[in-house]
Design a protein around this motif. Structure first.
Motif, PDB file in Angstrom:
ATOM      1  N   ALA A 169       0.843  -1.192   0.000  1.00 26.16           N
ATOM      2  CA  ALA A 169       0.000   0.000   0.000  1.00 26.16           C
ATOM      3  C   ALA A 169       0.883   1.248   0.000  1.00 26.16           C
ATOM      4  O   ALA A 169       2.015   1.219   0.503  1.00 26.16           O
ATOM      5  N   PRO A 170       0.380   2.358  -0.548  1.00 19.20           N
ATOM      6  CA  PRO A 170       1.158   3.600  -0.544  1.00 19.20           C
ATOM      7  C   PRO A 170       1.599   3.979   0.866  1.00 19.20           C
ATOM      8  O   PRO A 170       0.827   3.902   1.825  1.00 19.20           O
ATOM      9  N   GLY A 171       2.877   4.352   0.976  1.00 16.34           N
ATOM     10  CA  GLY A 171       3.431   4.737   2.267  1.00 16.34           C
ATOM     11  C   GLY A 171       4.085   3.611   3.030  1.00 16.34           C
ATOM     12  O   GLY A 171       4.838   3.845   3.984  1.00 16.34           O
ATOM     13  N   ASN A 172       3.825   2.356   2.638  1.00 15.56           N
ATOM     14  CA  ASN A 172       4.468   1.227   3.288  1.00 15.56           C
ATOM     15  C   ASN A 172       5.782   0.880   2.584  1.00 15.56           C
ATOM     16  O   ASN A 172       5.935   1.118   1.383  1.00 15.56           O
ATOM     17  N   ASP A 173       6.714   0.322   3.317  1.00 11.96           N
ATOM     18  CA  ASP A 173       8.087   0.119   2.844  1.00 11.96           C
ATOM     19  C   ASP A 173       8.225  -1.190   2.074  1.00 11.96           C
ATOM     20  O   ASP A 173       8.176  -2.265   2.677  1.00 11.96           O
ATOM     21  N   PRO A 174       8.419  -1.154   0.752  1.00  6.78           N
ATOM     22  CA  PRO A 174       8.542  -2.391  -0.018  1.00  6.78           C
ATOM     23  C   PRO A 174       9.925  -3.032   0.038  1.00  6.78           C
ATOM     24  O   PRO A 174      10.101  -4.162  -0.432  1.00  6.78           O
ATOM     25  N   THR A 175      10.908  -2.327   0.594  1.00  2.30           N
ATOM     26  CA  THR A 175      12.274  -2.878   0.584  1.00  2.30           C
ATOM     27  C   THR A 175      12.376  -4.171   1.391  1.00  2.30           C
ATOM     28  O   THR A 175      13.287  -4.967   1.163  1.00  2.30           O
ATOM     29  N   VAL A 176      11.432  -4.405   2.314  1.00  2.08           N
ATOM     30  CA  VAL A 176      11.497  -5.631   3.110  1.00  2.08           C
ATOM     31  C   VAL A 176      11.278  -6.872   2.254  1.00  2.08           C
ATOM     32  O   VAL A 176      11.594  -7.994   2.689  1.00  2.08           O
ATOM     33  N   TRP A 177      10.751  -6.700   1.043  1.00  2.00           N
ATOM     34  CA  TRP A 177      10.534  -7.841   0.150  1.00  2.00           C
ATOM     35  C   TRP A 177      11.487  -7.837  -1.050  1.00  2.00           C
ATOM     36  O   TRP A 177      11.273  -8.600  -1.992  1.00  2.00           O
ATOM     37  N   VAL A 240     -11.147  -6.965   7.687  1.00  2.00           N
ATOM     38  CA  VAL A 240     -10.387  -6.113   6.773  1.00  2.00           C
ATOM     39  C   VAL A 240      -9.315  -5.363   7.555  1.00  2.00           C
ATOM     40  O   VAL A 240      -9.591  -4.762   8.599  1.00  2.00           O
ATOM     41  N   ILE A 241      -8.087  -5.391   7.036  1.00  2.00           N
ATOM     42  CA  ILE A 241      -6.948  -4.700   7.650  1.00  2.00           C
ATOM     43  C   ILE A 241      -6.690  -3.410   6.881  1.00  2.00           C
ATOM     44  O   ILE A 241      -6.472  -3.431   5.657  1.00  2.00           O
ATOM     45  N   ALA A 242      -6.708  -2.293   7.576  1.00  2.00           N
ATOM     46  CA  ALA A 242      -6.476  -0.989   6.949  1.00  2.00           C
ATOM     47  C   ALA A 242      -4.989  -0.766   6.691  1.00  2.00           C
ATOM     48  O   ALA A 242      -4.120  -1.373   7.331  1.00  2.00           O
ATOM     49  N   ARG A 243      -4.706   0.110   5.731  1.00  2.00           N
ATOM     50  CA  ARG A 243      -3.344   0.543   5.390  1.00  2.00           C
ATOM     51  C   ARG A 243      -2.444  -0.643   5.051  1.00  2.00           C
ATOM     52  O   ARG A 243      -1.299  -0.716   5.485  1.00  2.00           O
TER      53      ARG A 243
END
Length: 278
Positions: A169-177, A240-243
């Motif tokens: 999701a926007p604002g979350n850090d994709p580098t962990v994957w 449902v989980i937000a963000r």
């Protein structure tokens, strides 16, 4: 404390060894990783579940680490039986099986084949497997990003763009994957999914289902949020989980834990004797 074990089983296609790791004490919950990924994806979630009073079991998919066996012509039934071998090895009494994305198809296949061996199945950011109009559940553009995200020959910045488009999701850090992808495993699992019949796993043998959805999921989007519940009715609980996007677990581990624990505690207790055999 995490402990790693292995168990052996024999399939029609040869000997299989499956590794698994455990932590915590209490009712068992098995958590299965996504396409081409391993149990490290649950490094943040597993301790939270253990702290909540559960034994967390993380099988390593066949073809990863010490989990080894024939990899050609795999199908969902064989992958489900790998997990069942771990259920039997641990002596688990009707555990909950949770599967993220691709892992949900393995979890539902296990329940469909051995419904009395499973107390419930939790689908984490998962596709139902079909859509109301019969259109492909995942667009070609998103499918390209799913595979490009784990293409280790691509530059990191290009892979990050695909991870943002498909998984986070926007604002979350994709580098962990950026790490944790296993291309050969991804290819074998992808073929297993492609040849599966939805009818063979769709209702998971009638066991209780938690459809834990990510509010900003592009791969299992909100327009398909009611597919399982409309088809299966009260068998399905939706949360449902937000963000969170399709990656879900690394994005919101505490919220995932809270929803999963609440649902598991609502289920009837497991029996005192093993309920099914392969």
């Amino acid at each position: 404390m995490t402990t790693v074990h292995t168990t052996q089983r024999h399939s029609a296609r040869g000997a299989v060894q499956i590794a698994y790791q455990t932590e915590g004490e209490g009712p068992q919950v098995f958590i299965l990783p996504s396409l081409g990924r391993g149990p490290a994806d649950y490094d943040a979630l597993a301790p939270l579940l253990a702290q909540a009073g559960f034994t967390v079991v993380r099988p390593w998919p066949r073809g990863l680490g010490a989990s080894q066996g024939p990899m050609d012509a795999l199908d969902l039934a064989e992958l489900a039986d790998d997990v069942l071998a771990v259920v039997e090895a641990t002596g688990a009494r009707q555990p909950v099986i949770a599967g993220h994305a691709f892992g949900n198809f393995v979890a539902r296949t296990l329940a469909a084949r051995h419904p009395r061996a499973v107390r419930g199945v939790a689908l984490l950011a998962a596709s139902a497997g079909k859509t109301p109009g019969g259109e492909p559940p995942i667009t070609a553009e998103l499918m390209a990003s799913i595979y490009a995200s784990g293409d280790l020959t691509l530059p990191a910045q290009e892979r990050l763009a695909h991870l943002r488009r498909a998984f986070f999701a926007p604002g979350n850090d994709p580098t962990v994957w950026l790490d944790g992808w296993h291309p050969a495993l991804k290819q074998a699992q992808g073929k297993a999914y492609a040849q599966a019949r939805v009818e063979d796993y769709f209702n998971a043998g009638g066991v209780p289902l938690l459809d834990l959805q990510a509010d900003e999921d592009t791969i299992a989007p909100r327009r398909y949020a009611r597919v399982l519940q409309d088809a299966l009715g009260s068998q399905v609980t939706v949360s449902v989980i937000a963000r969170a996007g399709h990656a879900l677990v690394p994005e919101q581990p505490a919220a995932v834990c809270q929803a999963l624990v609440a649902w598991m505690r609502s289920l009837p207790p497991a029996p005192t004797t093993q309920g099914d055999s392969p």
